[in-house]
Design an enzyme around this catalytic site. Structure first.
Site, short mmCIF file in Angstrom:
data_model
loop_
_atom_site.label_atom_id
_atom_site.label_comp_id
_atom_site.label_asym_id
_atom_site.label_seq_id
_atom_site.Cartn_x
_atom_site.Cartn_y
_atom_site.Cartn_z
N SER A 1 8.06 -0.42 4.30
CA SER A 1 7.19 -0.35 3.12
C SER A 1 6.06 -1.37 3.15
CB SER A 1 8.07 -0.61 1.88
OG SER A 1 7.31 -1.12 0.82
N GLY A 2 4.86 -0.90 2.86
CA GLY A 2 3.72 -1.81 2.77
C GLY A 2 3.89 -2.80 1.63
N LEU A 3 4.38 -2.29 0.49
CA LEU A 3 4.60 -3.17 -0.66
C LEU A 3 5.62 -4.25 -0.32
CD1 LEU A 3 4.41 -3.88 -3.74
CD2 LEU A 3 6.34 -2.34 -4.06
N GLU A 19 -1.99 7.62 3.61
CA GLU A 19 -2.29 8.11 2.25
C GLU A 19 -3.78 8.32 2.07
OE1 GLU A 19 -0.28 4.64 0.72
OE2 GLU A 19 -2.08 3.94 -0.33
N ASP A 70 0.00 -5.96 -2.17
CA ASP A 70 -0.04 -4.68 -1.47
C ASP A 70 -1.45 -4.09 -1.63
OD1 ASP A 70 0.69 -2.36 -0.15
OD2 ASP A 70 1.65 -1.46 -1.91
N HIS A 122 3.16 12.08 -3.94
CA HIS A 122 3.46 10.85 -4.70
C HIS A 122 3.12 11.06 -6.17
CE1 HIS A 122 4.98 6.95 -4.92
NE2 HIS A 122 3.89 6.23 -4.74
N LYS A 134 -6.74 -0.38 0.24
CA LYS A 134 -5.99 0.32 -0.80
C LYS A 134 -5.42 -0.67 -1.82
CE LYS A 134 -1.79 0.33 -0.99
NZ LYS A 134 -0.82 1.17 -0.33
N ASN A 171 -1.82 -0.90 -4.36
CA ASN A 171 -0.54 -0.24 -4.62
C ASN A 171 -0.71 0.84 -5.69
OD1 ASN A 171 2.18 -0.13 -6.36
ND2 ASN A 171 2.64 -0.51 -4.22
N SER A 172 -0.08 1.98 -5.45
CA SER A 172 -0.28 3.17 -6.29
C SER A 172 0.08 2.96 -7.76
CB SER A 172 0.56 4.32 -5.76
OG SER A 172 0.23 4.59 -4.44
N ASP A 205 -0.43 2.89 5.08
CA ASP A 205 -1.46 2.86 4.02
C ASP A 205 -2.55 3.89 4.32
OD1 ASP A 205 -0.09 0.91 2.61
OD2 ASP A 205 -1.17 -0.75 3.53
N ASP A 216 4.77 2.55 6.92
CA ASP A 216 3.82 2.81 5.84
C ASP A 216 2.45 2.32 6.34
OD1 ASP A 216 2.31 2.91 3.57
OD2 ASP A 216 3.61 1.63 2.35
N ARG A 268 0.19 11.69 2.97
CA ARG A 268 0.59 11.45 1.57
C ARG A 268 -0.61 11.66 0.67
NH1 ARG A 268 3.03 5.57 -0.10
NH2 ARG A 268 1.73 5.14 -1.92
C1 SPV Z 1 5.36 1.31 -0.42
O1 SPV Z 1 6.59 1.15 -0.45
O2 SPV Z 1 4.57 0.45 -0.02
C2 SPV Z 1 4.79 2.57 -0.91
C3 SPV Z 1 5.51 3.31 -1.92
O3 SPV Z 1 3.72 2.94 -0.49
S1 SPV Z 1 4.87 2.88 -3.46
O4 SPV Z 1 4.87 1.45 -3.60
O5 SPV Z 1 5.79 3.56 -4.35
O6 SPV Z 1 3.53 3.42 -3.59
MG MG Z 2 2.72 1.49 0.51
#
Ligand code: SPV
Ligand code: MG
Length: 317
Positions: free
Chosen positions: A54-56, A122, A66, A196, A128, A130-131, A95, A93, A165
């Site tokens: 995971s990027g986060l 994505e 993130d 997502h 980017k 974080n979503s 990104d 991930d 994504r």
């Molecule tokens: C991550 O885990 O970095 C993701 C998922 O991209 S989210 O944080 O839910 O966007």
């Molecule tokens: Mg991510």
């Protein structure tokens, strides 16, 4: 899948091939978040068939946001430790691909070098965010992003998967735009579509799945809609669920708790029973293997042999 079937598969197939086996939609698979070597080892030992790098979570573990504050090579440096420490497939991930089609090409080649099984890209612009940070999301132009997916597929150097994504629903675009985008990305060669959503209900994701049919495998990330029963994803023909950030959030909560208690109590005695023992760590990292390797490879005179008190079976805890 049974434990022994899984172990046989891991012996016989590369991580990239194993990931492909998880993608058909007749069986729901799960990928667990990991953000470093030890969290990857723990996820694998818990029985997960795949790991989400995971990027986060990786950013958080580095003390960064993130928002592409870590470069792709810094992220891959961590993910290589994760791949070295485990046998299960790792989905990186990626990104946005950290730029355009050209950065995507190099990132994919290097991810293949590190034995990563697949990448998720994505459809946003670099850098980017974080979503789940609302109001600041910038969606990429769909055609340009489809080019990034094509570039990713053309850059694979081994069996590898590219997940496309779409963040269309996250930024409030229509269901038909989300479907059109997914269609364009699948035509560009994506091996799976990640739909997502930032909603607390899975309704829009399930409605996407219904309209999508089985055009190509679907992946979901139930972070916000966590109360949805997993059977609903199975019934909807979803291929892979990503539990995206639960190890890093568990770590943050545990570390906060232990730091506060030790600071308050000015002693570590009270927390001893609540944290992992050193034996657990020695076992997770297979210290016994190193001791037997020493016995096999390290030529010594009798006096140089180490005391083996740190062997997992022989600790004094
Ligand atoms: C991550 O885990 O970095 C993701 C998922 O991209 S989210 O944080 O839910 O966007
Ligand atoms: Mg991510």
């Amino acid at each position: 899948m049974s434990k022994s079937t899984l172990t046989d598969l891991q012996e016989q197939t590369s991580p990239g091939e194993q990931l492909k086996l998880l993608l058909p939609n007749d069986r729901l698979s799960f990928a667990m978040e990991a953000h470093d070597g030890i969290s990857a080892i723990i996820a694998e030992k818990a029985g997960f068939e795949a790991i989400w790098a995971s990027g986060l979570a990786i950013s958080t573990s580095l003390g960064l946001r993130d928002a592409n504050e870590a470069t792709w090579s810094q992220v891959l440096f961590i993910v290589e430790f994760m791949a070295d420490a485990t046998k299960v497939p790792i989905v990186l991930d990626g990104d946005t691909g950290h730029g355009n089609f050209n950065t995507v090409r190099r990132l994919v080649r290097k991810a293949c070098d590190c034995n990563v099984a697949g990448i998720c890209l994505e459809d946003k612009v670099f850098p980017k965010m974080n979503s789940f940070v609302s109001g600041v999301q910038v969606l990429a132009e769909a055609k340009e992003f489809a080019g990034r997916i094509r570039a990713a597929k053309d850059s694979e150097t081994k069996t590898f998967s590219v997940f496309a994504r779409t963040e269309a629903l996250v930024v409030g675009r229509s269901m038909s735009e989300a479907l059109d985008r997914a269609d364009m990305y699948a035509s560009a060669g994506a091996d799976a579509i990640v739909i997502h959503s930032a909603k607390t209900s899975a309704d829009e994701v399930l409605s996407f799945a219904k309209s999508w049919g089985n055009r190509c495998p679907l992946v979901v990330i139930p972070t916000k809609y966590h109360s949805t029963p997993t059977q609903r994803f199975r019934d909807a023909g979803i291929s892979l669920v990503i539990w995206a950030n639960h190890s890093i959030r568990a770590s943050v909560a545990a570390i906060q708790d232990v730091c506060q208690r030790i600071e308050r109590e000015q002693s570590v005695n009270g927390i001893e029973g609540d944290i992992a023992s050193l034996s657990t760590i020695f076992e997770l990292l297979n210290y016994d293997e190193l001791l037997s390797a020493e016995a096999r490879y390290l030529a010594t005179s009798g006096t140089q042999l180490r005391e083996s008190s740190h062997s997992t079976g022989r600790t004094s805890e």
